[in-house]
Design a protein around this motif. Sequence first.
Motif, PDB file in Angstrom:
ATOM      1  N   HIS A 105      33.602  27.270  36.560  1.00  0.00           N
ATOM      2  CA  HIS A 105      33.248  27.592  35.170  1.00  0.00           C
ATOM      3  C   HIS A 105      31.736  27.604  35.063  1.00  0.00           C
ATOM      4  O   HIS A 105      31.033  26.986  35.867  1.00  0.00           O
ATOM      5  N   GLY A 106      31.256  28.366  34.101  1.00  0.00           N
ATOM      6  CA  GLY A 106      29.813  28.384  33.842  1.00  0.00           C
ATOM      7  C   GLY A 106      28.999  29.014  34.945  1.00  0.00           C
ATOM      8  O   GLY A 106      27.823  28.685  35.128  1.00  0.00           O
ATOM      9  N   ILE A 107      29.572  29.862  35.712  1.00  0.00           N
ATOM     10  CA  ILE A 107      28.836  30.479  36.799  1.00  0.00           C
ATOM     11  C   ILE A 107      29.238  31.940  36.862  1.00  0.00           C
ATOM     12  O   ILE A 107      30.395  32.275  36.611  1.00  0.00           O
ATOM     13  N   HIS A 108      28.287  32.786  37.168  1.00  0.00           N
ATOM     14  CA  HIS A 108      28.554  34.223  37.196  1.00  0.00           C
ATOM     15  C   HIS A 108      28.998  34.628  38.591  1.00  0.00           C
ATOM     16  O   HIS A 108      28.272  34.388  39.557  1.00  0.00           O
ATOM     17  N   PRO A 109      30.199  35.227  38.736  1.00  0.00           N
ATOM     18  CA  PRO A 109      30.660  35.582  40.084  1.00  0.00           C
ATOM     19  C   PRO A 109      29.942  36.827  40.601  1.00  0.00           C
ATOM     20  O   PRO A 109      29.493  37.676  39.825  1.00  0.00           O
ATOM     21  N   ILE A 110      29.904  36.940  41.932  1.00  0.00           N
ATOM     22  CA  ILE A 110      29.413  38.179  42.548  1.00  0.00           C
ATOM     23  C   ILE A 110      30.407  39.303  42.225  1.00  0.00           C
ATOM     24  O   ILE A 110      30.018  40.404  41.877  1.00  0.00           O
ATOM     25  N   ARG A 111      31.682  38.949  42.389  1.00  0.00           N
ATOM     26  CA  ARG A 111      32.755  39.906  42.110  1.00  0.00           C
ATOM     27  C   ARG A 111      33.758  39.260  41.186  1.00  0.00           C
ATOM     28  O   ARG A 111      33.991  38.055  41.254  1.00  0.00           O
ATOM     29  N   HIS A 112      34.389  40.084  40.403  1.00  0.00           N
ATOM     30  CA  HIS A 112      35.502  39.582  39.593  1.00  0.00           C
ATOM     31  C   HIS A 112      36.470  40.751  39.430  1.00  0.00           C
ATOM     32  O   HIS A 112      36.082  41.815  38.965  1.00  0.00           O
ATOM     33  N   ASP A 113      37.701  40.570  39.860  1.00  0.00           N
ATOM     34  CA  ASP A 113      38.717  41.620  39.771  1.00  0.00           C
ATOM     35  C   ASP A 113      39.944  41.066  39.080  1.00  0.00           C
ATOM     36  O   ASP A 113      40.198  39.866  39.124  1.00  0.00           O
ATOM     37  N   VAL A 114      40.648  41.967  38.460  1.00  0.00           N
ATOM     38  CA  VAL A 114      41.935  41.550  37.886  1.00  0.00           C
ATOM     39  C   VAL A 114      43.000  42.539  38.343  1.00  0.00           C
ATOM     40  O   VAL A 114      42.719  43.738  38.517  1.00  0.00           O
ATOM     41  N   THR A 115      44.196  42.048  38.554  1.00  0.00           N
ATOM     42  CA  THR A 115      45.322  42.931  38.814  1.00  0.00           C
ATOM     43  C   THR A 115      46.511  42.462  37.995  1.00  0.00           C
ATOM     44  O   THR A 115      46.789  41.262  37.915  1.00  0.00           O
ATOM     45  N   CYS A 116      47.170  43.414  37.341  1.00  0.00           N
ATOM     46  CA  CYS A 116      48.405  43.129  36.608  1.00  0.00           C
ATOM     47  C   CYS A 116      49.542  43.784  37.362  1.00  0.00           C
ATOM     48  O   CYS A 116      49.455  44.970  37.699  1.00  0.00           O
TER      49      CYS A 116
END
Lengths: 355, 355, 355
Positions: free
Chosen positions: B245-256
């Motif tokens: 939490h409170g940290i910006h990721p290099i990558r962020h992906d979502v899959t549904c």
Amino acid sequence: MFLNNCWYVAAWNYEIEDGLVSRTIINEPIVLYRKTDGTIVALQDRCCHRSAPLSIGRKEGDSLRCMYHGLKFNDSGKCIEIPGQDSIPPQACVRAFPVVEQNSWVWVWMGDPAKADPALIPPAVSLDNPDWIFRSGSIDYQANYQLVNDNLLDFSHLFYLHKDSFGVGEDWAHTRPKVTRLDRGVRVQRWMPDQPVPNHLKATVSVETMDLFSTYDYLAPGVMVMHSYGFPGGTVKQFEGQEPHGIHPIRHDVTCQSITPLTDGTSRYFFSWAPNRHALAGATDAQADGMLAIARQAFEEDRIMIEAQARVLDQTPNPKQVPIAFDNALSQMRWVLDKLINEERQPALQPVAAQ
Amino acid sequence: MFLNNCWYVAAWNYEIEDGLVSRTIINEPIVLYRKTDGTIVALQDRCCHRSAPLSIGRKEGDSLRCMYHGLKFNDSGKCIEIPGQDSIPPQACVRAFPVVEQNSWVWVWMGDPAKADPALIPPAVSLDNPDWIFRSGSIDYQANYQLVNDNLLDFSHLFYLHKDSFGVGEDWAHTRPKVTRLDRGVRVQRWMPDQPVPNHLKATVSVETMDLFSTYDYLAPGVMVMHSYGFPGGTVKQFEGQEPHGIHPIRHDVTCQSITPLTDGTSRYFFSWAPNRHALAGATDAQADGMLAIARQAFEEDRIMIEAQARVLDQTPNPKQVPIAFDNALSQMRWVLDKLINEERQPALQPVAAQ
Amino acid sequence: MFLNNCWYVAAWNYEIEDGLVSRTIINEPIVLYRKTDGTIVALQDRCCHRSAPLSIGRKEGDSLRCMYHGLKFNDSGKCIEIPGQDSIPPQACVRAFPVVEQNSWVWVWMGDPAKADPALIPPAVSLDNPDWIFRSGSIDYQANYQLVNDNLLDFSHLFYLHKDSFGVGEDWAHTRPKVTRLDRGVRVQRWMPDQPVPNHLKATVSVETMDLFSTYDYLAPGVMVMHSYGFPGGTVKQFEGQEPHGIHPIRHDVTCQSITPLTDGTSRYFFSWAPNRHALAGATDAQADGMLAIARQAFEEDRIMIEAQARVLDQTPNPKQVPIAFDNALSQMRWVLDKLINEERQPALQPVAAQ
């Protein structure tokens, strides 16, 4: 209802090379592969974890890894690695089947491994036997294997069904063979005097007619080795219909055939055919090729008839069937198979020791 | 045995345009169409007269006419015209299923309409959410949907089955995730430190390795929303394995992803995948395309394995299956589904009021 | 559950030429062939020996030889030769079915031969009747034959299903025919006043509208002969809705149609259609071709609907079905068939003679 305690031909040995071969025998999926020492392993083709087929897995040395979740099995089917955990429960294993590579066939024992006696493997002639020039192959049938057994145990059909391929004379439909009961099968023998040379031999002999003698043992579950001899006319009288001996044939051929039940309604038919190098008419590669070409044509005629018969039986599961005299060998073979199956299901009572 | 009181994904909302869409869900044929106000109707795809499928009928305004004998049904399934007669018996109707269009999916409630609570619709991310660049699709499986649930609940298979597509490291096969029971499913979370960047992300980040955190909720009947984050090496230690939490990721992906049982032995798999626009490595259309291309390759690997597994299970309906540690999430999900199915078949006794 | 004591259309007579024709009727495989005198034989298509189909056998004069092991059967199904043995057991025979070639159809009696009364053969018009210009054909259905009976007994579907082919007016969907119970079927008659000329007649008449009268008898198991007449406007009033007589129609067409159950889920539909040479509008080959072209288009529309209906019924074997007024004729026909089937299974008690 299949016989379990029995060696089934799973494959020609040349089919098992570097990769994994999947084959179903009596409804049981099996994966076959060779170890580094060249011997063959036969494991249940169903991972003990979530039932994925091991045949789409990966060989690692002599072991086999399931490529779904990575369980690894050794050549006796024991699980030797479960990714993500240290202990491996003893029930983590797949069934290993006894295998013997013998006379170019891969034989798998489908029943109790303790009873897997290699002496029960039916005899056959190896494809690399130097006395013969072999050709071989296999055909799949959409039919129960017993319909193929039936076919091979009554050659009266040669005159009707194989007119265009083998082209034998009409006496094949009228001359009944001598049938002898064997321990796990039947022996079928016949002399056919003054036969026009059948098509698959025509290229190889210059005579017009021959006295033919053929003899084969048909053994459970469905393995046949047949020797066919051509002699000069009159030979049959010399031996009074008994087995010939001490005489050199014009032609001598052998065929090894085996029908393996894959499932209740499908089967695989393995066959080889070879002229003998030492018969008077000799043998060449071209002759061997020609013989198998005609045999393949005949096998296709068989396949069409047997699959049509199977479809009729699917439509009418228990039709009236009137036995005829030519059924002798096939009836005895069905009796032998029924007996073996019953014995394995209801083991004979042991005699009670005298008091 | 399927759960009835449950929202199933019937379609991507973009599949329902002007025409009639036929879809079978838990063995029930359904016809879907849009009304003039844009809302979606789901009726039983079987005329109450002679069982003709309404999906080869004709939309007339918001109603649907059977094109065999002309019966006309309104959007609640009530028959409003029977050609050739004036009175319409009250039983002349087809079942209407509650439908909700939400987050780009068309959700159909297959059980008691009185219990169709939209709050039970599993969460998903809409394809037009501006934070993401979505790609989507669907694949049909010749397999029971639970085999796909199983697949998605044990990612140890990524290392074995998806070597050529995702290409994750071996620790995926050894590091067990944290599994938490939810009301109607399970939550699966894992930190994977110092990961080589998997193939579907390679084009988008310049680092060699990342600490990956992935978390997904898997809810009945088979709906998954997974967030995957890539952080600089060492991040995992900072949070001691807890949610970041409170940290910006290099990558962020979502899959549904959602798997819908069509029949006992067939299923439809709906999926979307998206990079987040606000992660440090940003997101482009090309990246979104590339991610889905690799995901599709992986889904095809899954399909081949799962359909092979289904064929084995057809051959051997109740094989021995040895559980392993990685089964944790899938076992819990099967337990949740069994519990929900049992509750719906044997409603809990109401407590007796105190006298 | 099929009616056995009944004449089924096995084939158009022109289908039975020199060869052997295999056809399954009510699940029973049959082989049909012509004798040298031109009459037709129908035998069980299953050799009494090992169940091979005789239809892949060989005609020898008026007899039929099984080409597996050579058993030969005469035209009454009696085995007259068993290769390899002299005596033929009396049970060596295949069932022979009564056959009548009448009005271009080959009728086979599937029940007790003693009850095979040719008077029970439904009437039809022979293709070579000089009053008509016939065209004919057949179509196979993946559907139970009763669904085709249903279709032909409710013409309200003409307006909905056959808009693009016959193109009849909407009153077909609202005007109920007069239905009369017959001994083994129903009679369906209707006047349709002031009809726009339907597509299949458009090329042949110059009027804008006609009063149409159509009448057909539909007889067990599923044989229909329908006469359609076109009269000048106002004719319907002249006869007050009763059968017209003593007046020459503008158009007069006949169609003979028969649906034969092959198996539980498959059927063969035989049809002919012809304009009458003596109607005012005459008849040409081109008109006959045009009529059948449009009829074939309509039959294809029927096939798509009926097979779709059959698939729905396979999915849901006993769905709720709400009867409507237009079901009158089809309900009566189903009742007639059920009655005949029940009578044949539970023969009526004979009245006890008065003491």
